[in-house]
Design a protein around this motif. Structure first.
Motif, PDB file in Angstrom:
ATOM      1  N   THR A  51      13.537 -12.453  55.713  1.00  0.00           N
ATOM      2  CA  THR A  51      13.367 -11.273  56.564  1.00  0.00           C
ATOM      3  C   THR A  51      14.649 -10.983  57.330  1.00  0.00           C
ATOM      4  N   HIS A  58      19.478  -3.926  55.794  1.00  0.00           N
ATOM      5  CA  HIS A  58      19.022  -2.580  56.114  1.00  0.00           C
ATOM      6  C   HIS A  58      19.865  -1.945  57.217  1.00  0.00           C
ATOM      7  N   TRP A 255      10.163   2.696  62.348  1.00  0.00           N
ATOM      8  CA  TRP A 255       9.694   2.007  61.150  1.00  0.00           C
ATOM      9  C   TRP A 255       8.583   1.029  61.507  1.00  0.00           C
ATOM     10  N   SER A 256       7.988   0.426  60.469  1.00  0.00           N
ATOM     11  CA  SER A 256       6.990  -0.618  60.691  1.00  0.00           C
ATOM     12  C   SER A 256       7.622  -1.975  60.961  1.00  0.00           C
ATOM     13  N   ASP A 257       8.893  -2.097  60.701  1.00  0.00           N
ATOM     14  CA  ASP A 257       9.672  -3.279  61.078  1.00  0.00           C
ATOM     15  C   ASP A 257      11.142  -2.934  60.872  1.00  0.00           C
ATOM     16  N   THR A 259      13.182  -3.993  58.684  1.00  0.00           N
ATOM     17  CA  THR A 259      13.647  -3.917  57.296  1.00  0.00           C
ATOM     18  C   THR A 259      13.574  -2.477  56.787  1.00  0.00           C
ATOM     19  N   LYS A 261      10.645  -0.485  56.609  1.00  0.00           N
ATOM     20  CA  LYS A 261       9.382  -0.046  56.011  1.00  0.00           C
ATOM     21  C   LYS A 261       8.862   1.178  56.756  1.00  0.00           C
ATOM     22  N   GLN A 264       3.510   2.799  59.814  1.00  0.00           N
ATOM     23  CA  GLN A 264       2.069   2.928  59.623  1.00  0.00           C
ATOM     24  C   GLN A 264       1.383   2.520  60.920  1.00  0.00           C
ATOM     25  N   SER A 267       0.466  -1.144  61.730  1.00  0.00           N
ATOM     26  CA  SER A 267       1.514  -2.169  61.737  1.00  0.00           C
ATOM     27  C   SER A 267       1.528  -2.890  63.081  1.00  0.00           C
TER      28      SER A 267
END
Length: 279
Positions: A51, A58, A255-257, A259, A261, A264, A267
């Motif tokens: 991760t 990213h 983002w959802s994290d 990285t 994503k 959502q 999340s």
């Protein structure tokens, strides 16, 4: 163990963001926390190695950092992100209060373009000298609103014009999950995170729905009987955007994290990229 009335009051519901005993500078606990950061199969302290690699890749792609771009890693711990970014040519400065973690980080990053400061990011750490600042592992939410305001002011001053700030926070979905699973526990340890000798550990979480926050209260019972309070604030895209905009930042991505994503609503983590606005 001495259970006088004053000590028992310490177990009661604390006032919002009431501090407990400091634990990250305790030599034994700091060493145990470092071990936790280096565990490759859990996200309990630092995220898993894969991760961390994905986050750094990213951010490098999204922000297009040039060689020697100046980046501050706030609460850098053992330097796991600093190492990855330095290998990509970033001039990274890690800031942390843990002597143990910084010693590990310096050894890990030896020979790279990374340097470290033992300091609190709640104190000023630069003036228009960083292209970007980052804060990972949802550390932002452990701070009180006053501390968060101070931190954002320090970041704003330290960034160059239009510099970036990127972080992740605990999201509202994580608060809902903690609320469902909330229960008090106690256990006897022969040794563990809190002490090298036998102790009794009491734990409960106090919920503050009006602030989307909670306090994990840990009572360590041995010859000292110590209360630790660990706070976490949970955010929605709307609430974190309002807090950042009030401090002079413009949110560019959610983002959802970290990285990257797509966001959502279910999340448990919320990743944010924002930019310093010029007044």
């Amino acid at each position: 163990m001495v259970f006088d009335s004053h000590w028992l009051q310490q177990l009661e519901r604390p006032t919002p963001y009431q501090p407990g005993a400091v634990f990250w500078t305790d030599p034994y606990i700091a060493a145990e926390l470092l071990k936790a950061h280096l565990q490759p199969d859990t996200d309990a302290a630092s995220y898993k190695p894969e991760t961390i690699t994905a986050i750094c890749r990213h951010l490098q792609t999204r922000l297009a950092w040039a060689e020697n771009s100046a980046v501050a890693d706030l609460g850098c711990g053992p330097g796991l992100y600093c190492y990855q970014l330095a290998k990509q040519g970033v001039a990274v400065t890690g800031i942390d209060q843990s002597e143990n973690s910084l010693r590990y980080a310096q050894d890990l990053c030896k020979g790279t373009n990374a340097n470290f400061r033992r300091a609190s990011y709640l104190e000023p750490f630069g003036e228009s000298c960083f292209d970007a600042a980052m804060m990972v592992s949802q550390d932002y939410g452990v701070l009180s609103p006053v501390q968060r305001q101070k931190l954002l002011g320090n970041i704003y001053r330290a960034l160059k014009p239009h510099g970036y700030f990127v972080m992740d926070v605990s999201a509202s979905a994580a608060y809902a999950k903690r609320k469902e699973a909330n229960a008090a526990t106690w256990q006897i340890e022969t040794s563990g995170l809190w002490r090298p000798h036998p102790y009794v550990l009491l734990h409960t979480a106090y919920l503050y729905p009006e602030m989307s926050a909670l306090c994990d209260l840990y009572a360590v019972l041995d010859e000292t009987d110590t209360i630790y309070r660990i706070w976490q604030t949970f955010f929605s895209p709307k609430s974190i955007t309002a807090e950042l905009e009030a401090a002079g930042f413009k949110v560019e991505s959610i983002w959802s994290d970290l990285t990257g994503k797509p966001w959502q609503s279910n999340s448990p983590v919320l990743g944010i990229l924002c930019r310093k606005c010029l007044s």
